[in-house]
Design a protein around this motif. Structure first.
Motif, mmCIF file in Angstrom:
data_model
loop_
_atom_site.group_PDB
_atom_site.id
_atom_site.type_symbol
_atom_site.label_atom_id
_atom_site.label_comp_id
_atom_site.label_asym_id
_atom_site.label_seq_id
_atom_site.Cartn_x
_atom_site.Cartn_y
_atom_site.Cartn_z
ATOM 1 N N LEU A 1 25.594 -12.041 -28.987
ATOM 2 C CA LEU A 1 25.321 -12.483 -30.360
ATOM 3 C C LEU A 1 23.861 -12.287 -30.716
ATOM 4 N N LEU A 2 22.989 -12.748 -29.807
ATOM 5 C CA LEU A 2 21.547 -12.638 -30.067
ATOM 6 C C LEU A 2 21.136 -11.178 -30.219
ATOM 7 N N THR A 3 21.720 -10.310 -29.386
ATOM 8 C CA THR A 3 21.375 -8.889 -29.452
ATOM 9 C C THR A 3 21.766 -8.314 -30.801
ATOM 10 N N ILE A 4 22.974 -8.671 -31.262
ATOM 11 C CA ILE A 4 23.438 -8.144 -32.555
ATOM 12 C C ILE A 4 22.602 -8.732 -33.695
ATOM 13 N N ILE A 5 22.322 -10.046 -33.627
ATOM 14 C CA ILE A 5 21.502 -10.667 -34.687
ATOM 15 C C ILE A 5 20.136 -9.979 -34.750
ATOM 16 N N LYS A 6 19.552 -9.773 -33.554
ATOM 17 C CA LYS A 6 18.236 -9.106 -33.492
ATOM 18 C C LYS A 6 18.311 -7.714 -34.119
ATOM 19 N N VAL B 1 30.915 -9.291 -35.642
ATOM 20 C CA VAL B 1 31.020 -9.849 -37.006
ATOM 21 C C VAL B 1 30.078 -11.040 -37.154
ATOM 22 N N ILE B 2 30.132 -11.965 -36.200
ATOM 23 C CA ILE B 2 29.283 -13.172 -36.304
ATOM 24 C C ILE B 2 27.806 -12.770 -36.305
ATOM 25 N N GLY B 3 27.445 -11.848 -35.432
ATOM 26 C CA GLY B 3 26.052 -11.384 -35.356
ATOM 27 C C GLY B 3 25.596 -10.799 -36.674
ATOM 28 N N LYS B 4 26.455 -9.975 -37.243
ATOM 29 C CA LYS B 4 26.107 -9.365 -38.532
ATOM 30 C C LYS B 4 25.993 -10.437 -39.611
ATOM 31 N N VAL B 5 26.960 -11.375 -39.614
ATOM 32 C CA VAL B 5 26.964 -12.425 -40.645
ATOM 33 C C VAL B 5 25.683 -13.263 -40.560
ATOM 34 N N ILE C 1 22.792 -13.658 -43.265
ATOM 35 C CA ILE C 1 22.438 -14.970 -43.837
ATOM 36 C C ILE C 1 20.910 -15.100 -43.851
ATOM 37 N N ILE C 2 20.292 -14.749 -42.729
ATOM 38 C CA ILE C 2 18.829 -14.878 -42.633
ATOM 39 C C ILE C 2 18.153 -13.927 -43.631
ATOM 40 N N VAL C 3 18.651 -12.685 -43.682
ATOM 41 C CA VAL C 3 18.049 -11.696 -44.589
ATOM 42 C C VAL C 3 18.231 -12.146 -46.043
ATOM 43 N N ALA C 4 19.452 -12.573 -46.391
ATOM 44 C CA ALA C 4 19.735 -12.968 -47.780
ATOM 45 C C ALA C 4 18.915 -14.192 -48.174
ATOM 46 N N THR C 5 18.807 -15.158 -47.233
ATOM 47 C CA THR C 5 18.034 -16.369 -47.557
ATOM 48 C C THR C 5 16.568 -15.991 -47.777
ATOM 49 N N ALA C 6 16.050 -15.122 -46.901
ATOM 50 C CA ALA C 6 14.653 -14.690 -47.055
ATOM 51 C C ALA C 6 14.462 -14.024 -48.416
ATOM 52 N N MET C 7 15.404 -13.149 -48.777
ATOM 53 C CA MET C 7 15.273 -12.438 -50.059
ATOM 54 C C MET C 7 15.336 -13.413 -51.232
ATOM 55 N N ALA C 8 16.310 -14.337 -51.171
ATOM 56 C CA ALA C 8 16.468 -15.295 -52.285
ATOM 57 C C ALA C 8 15.216 -16.148 -52.427
#
Lengths: 492, 241
Positions: free
Chosen positions: A5-10, A297-301, A305-312
């Motif tokens: 998960l961490l690898t995919i999130i990264k 899927v979870i990693g991407k989601v 979430i982090i990218v979208a929150t940062a952008m918002a």
């Protein structure tokens, strides 16, 4: 599993390092800030220019009352004497009618104590010696406005008489159109003239009250009430009006706007991400790596979430910067926000605030999964963006409904809006402010349900071959075969 | 000898088209097996099924005894798949990409990364973004990725596609070395010279069916020709007739 998960999130978070991403974030902020500054500076410089040049007002006074007894001139004289700073932009030229009605003059003798010749806070009052006669004044007005006068005020002959009788009395104002009628700065001058008209009315009040109640202090007449507002909210008394207290939370604007942006970014970023995986031919390799599809899927989601929150957050910061630079009252606004935040955080329940945060994260996750599904059915970034737009628009647009329709936590319409997962954070916020934690909990539970259903659907989609084969592809056009001139097809 | 891959009566049907029509073959552990055929023969579909990307419509496929439909996750831990038109993440540098893959496979020792850098042979460009790479450089990086973790089965679709002759020869030698270290290879290629040089056995597939299986030498003897290209030509022509 955790390291997967961490690898995919990264991997997904590397988007944050992209030049295009930083450019995409910083540019709108800079543009909004620049627009705010340009508009703010423009307004400021226009006001300064007007202040230094002054507003040229010519008064055509058709009122035949003698000048020392005329109600209008008395009002002008009071403004002079009042040392009103606001009045220090007006250059007033008087064109008087020849005084004929001595009877009215007699009646006003007792109030004619103000003298026009005292030193004046109004920049200049000059009487040009011209005598106005005849009606209508249009011909005279045209001539004046074409020679540098900004506004002509026509005081009709019954002005003093109406004041005397206690009747509302009229004046007629003729404004010179701004050079560019579509420029927002052109209206600033009109606004300043309007202030003068307001000042006239206010001073007329003062004139009448001091006439009949001479013992009243003048400040009382100008500002008889100074309001110190408080708001009763859920058993607590908070300093400030409801507008001041709740305005900072943006119940009407900021939160719905932020939700709209968050949903939009989460969905489009995820859809684009999937489109890129397909376009760059990296998806096949990714799906054969020893990572559980669910974790992909979870990693991407989570990444989205982090990218979208940062952008918002960045966009909202840009919007706030814009509003602050536009209003040019940064310190006051900032103070208002901090006061209401500090007072409100004492009242809002910590559980409610946690639920709101959780709801926002879940909503971004739901948007991301919708984007991943849209991306799974596409074969390029372009198709993915198009499909995600079709998904996001009808679901995110009701956010604007909240801006205009007052909905309380008990309103049945709220339950209908709750079905749209992008609206739930706004719904939770309403529950939070109403102190209805149960309502917030139900909304979060609903979001959790939608989140897990979508997670199951997305993971199943990633487990199937549909994600490889896609769904929506642009059909290639095969040109029809033509024979000869393309008019007749002959079978031999 | 233990079987690395077992395919039995494999059928793959898409909406209006059957890509694979009941093929069967076996790959022994430590073997380099080539799947050759003209365009649209069903090679890539077969490789994708073995790589767990697609599901068979019918038939049985197992990798090291694991069933492709039931044990896909276990199979993915044993294999490494290089698609024909694969890409890498453009915003990563070559070295970041290899590190990411090492992390995914849980390879901690630096020897795997050193091996990948050696296979990729990109020199200082390994520290540049993949987005700046040529097609050949990306292919070398992807081959390095596919072989760095010493998979039990490497499925390579057109491994040397886009590479110049020198690099193609180098990669073929690397594949042979890796086979000697215990990796089984399933290779698809249009390059008959490459297949004849590399493969212990080949299967000729056409229109979704396998028509010949055997070592390049056996097939050349059977058709009484000097090279695999002619074998291929004869098989395809006879099927067409």
């Amino acid at each position: 599993m955790r390291s997967d998960l961490l690898t995919i999130i990264k991997k997904e978070l590397r988007i944050l390092k992209r030049r295009e991403f930083l450019f995409g974030i910083l540019m709108p902020i800079l543009i909004l800030y620049a627009i705010g500054n340009i508009v703010g500076t423009g307004v400021k410089s226009t006001v300064e220019e007007i202040t230094s040049r002054g507003i040229n007002i010519t008064v055509i006074c058709a009122d035949p009352a003698p000048r020392n007894l005329s109600a209008f001139l008395s009002v002008i004289n009071i403004i002079n004497l009042s040392q009103n700073e606001e009045a220090n932009v007006y250059n007033i030229t008087l064109i008087m009618s020849e005084p004929v009605n001595k009877t009215i003059g007699e009646l006003w003798k007792s109030i004619g104590e103000h003298n026009l010749n005292v030193s004046s806070i109004i920049r200049e009052i000059r009487e040009i010696g011209e005598v106005f006669s005849g009606r209508p004044p249009e011909e005279k007005v045209r001539s004046l406005l074409s020679k540098g006068v900004d506004v002509v005020i026509y005081v009709p002959e019954n002005f003093t008489w109406n004041v005397l009788l206690g009747k509302s009395t009229s004046i007629y104002t003729y404004y010179k159109s701004p050079e560019d009628p579509f420029s927002m700065f052109g209206n600033i001058k009109t606004g300043i003239v309007n202030n003068f008209i307001e000042l006239l009315g206010k001073t007329l009040n003062y004139f009448m009250i001091t006439r009949y109640y001479p013992n009243f202090p003048p400040n009382f007449v100008y500002s008889p009430i100074v309001e110190h507002p408080y708001t009763y909210y859920r058993g607590e008394i908070i300093s400030g009006s409801p507008e001041q207290v709740f305005g900072a939370f943006g119940a009407g604007f900021i939160i719905p706007m932020m939700m709209f942006l968050l949903a939009m970014y989460a969905t489009t970023t995820a859809a684009t991400n999937m489109g890129e995986e397909k376009e760059n031919k990296t998806l096949e390799t990714l799906l054969t790596l020893p990572i559980r599809r669910r974790n992909i899927v979870i990693g991407k989601v989570f990444g989205m979430i982090i990218v979208a929150t940062a952008m918002a957050i960045f966009y909202m910061a840009g919007l706030i910067l814009y509003m602050k630079s536009l209003t040019s009252s940064v310190s006051e606004e900032g103070e208002a926000i901090s006061i209401s935040f500090s007072s409100m955080t004492n009242i809002l329940s910590p559980q409610g605030i946690i639920l709101l945060g959780f709801g926002i994260v879940l909503t971004a996750g739901i948007g991301a999964m919708m984007g991943l599904i849209a991306g799974a059915f596409s074969d390029s970034v372009r198709t993915a963006s198009t499909i995600s737009s079709f998904i996001i628009m009808p679901l995110a647009l009701p956010a604007f409904f909240f801006m205009y329709v007052p909905i309380t936590s008990g309103d049945p319409r709220l339950y209908i809006l709750m079905l749209d997962p992008f609206m739930d954070p706004i719904v939770i916020m309403k529950g939070l402010f109403a102190g209805n934690i149960m309502f917030c909990t139900i909304s979060v539970a609903y979001l959790l349900g939608v989140f897990f259903v979508l997670l199951y659907v997305t993971a199943s989609l990633f487990n199937s071959e549909r994600v490889i084969l896609g769904g929506f592809k642009k059909k290639k056009r095969i040109p029809k075969q033509r024979f000869g001139l393309g008019l007749v097809r002959i079978k031999i | 000898m233990r079987l690395a891959v077992r395919v039995k009566d494999l059928v793959k049907r898409y909406k209006n088209f059957t890509a694979v029509r009941g093929i069967s073959f076996e790959i022994r552990e430590g073997e380099i097996f080539g799947l050759i055929g003209p365009n649209g023969a069903g090679k890539t579909t077969t490789l994708r099924i073995i790589a767990t990307l697609l599901r068979p419509t019918s038939g049985e496929v197992s990798v090291f005894g694991y069933d492709i439909t039931k044990d896909a996750e276990k199979i993915r831990a044993l294999i490494s798949y290089l698609p024909e038109e694969a890409g890498a993440y453009k915003d990563m540098t070559g070295i970041e990409y290899l590190k990411f893959m090492a992390e995914v496979y849980g390879v901690d020792d630096s020897s795997a990364l050193d091996k990948a850098i050696e296979i990729a042979d990109l020199g200082p460009d390994i520290y540049n973004k993949v987005g700046t790479y040529s097609k050949g450089m990306i292919r070398k990086l992807l081959l390095a990725r596919a072989l760095m973790t010493a998979p039990k089965l490497a499925i390579l679709d057109e491994p040397t596609s886009g590479l110049d002759v020198i690099n193609a020869v180098r990669i073929r030698n690397i594949i042979k070395n890796e086979r000697n270290r215990g990796t089984t290879f399933l290779i698809s290629s249009h390059n008959m010279l490459e297949v004849a040089y590399l493969c212990d056995r080949v299967a000729i597939i056409h229109k979704g069916r396998i028509f010949e299986i055997g070592s390049p030498e056996e097939l050349m003897r059977k058709y009484d020709v000097d090279n695999l290209e002619e074998v291929f030509q004869r098989v395809v022509i006879s099927v067409e007739e």
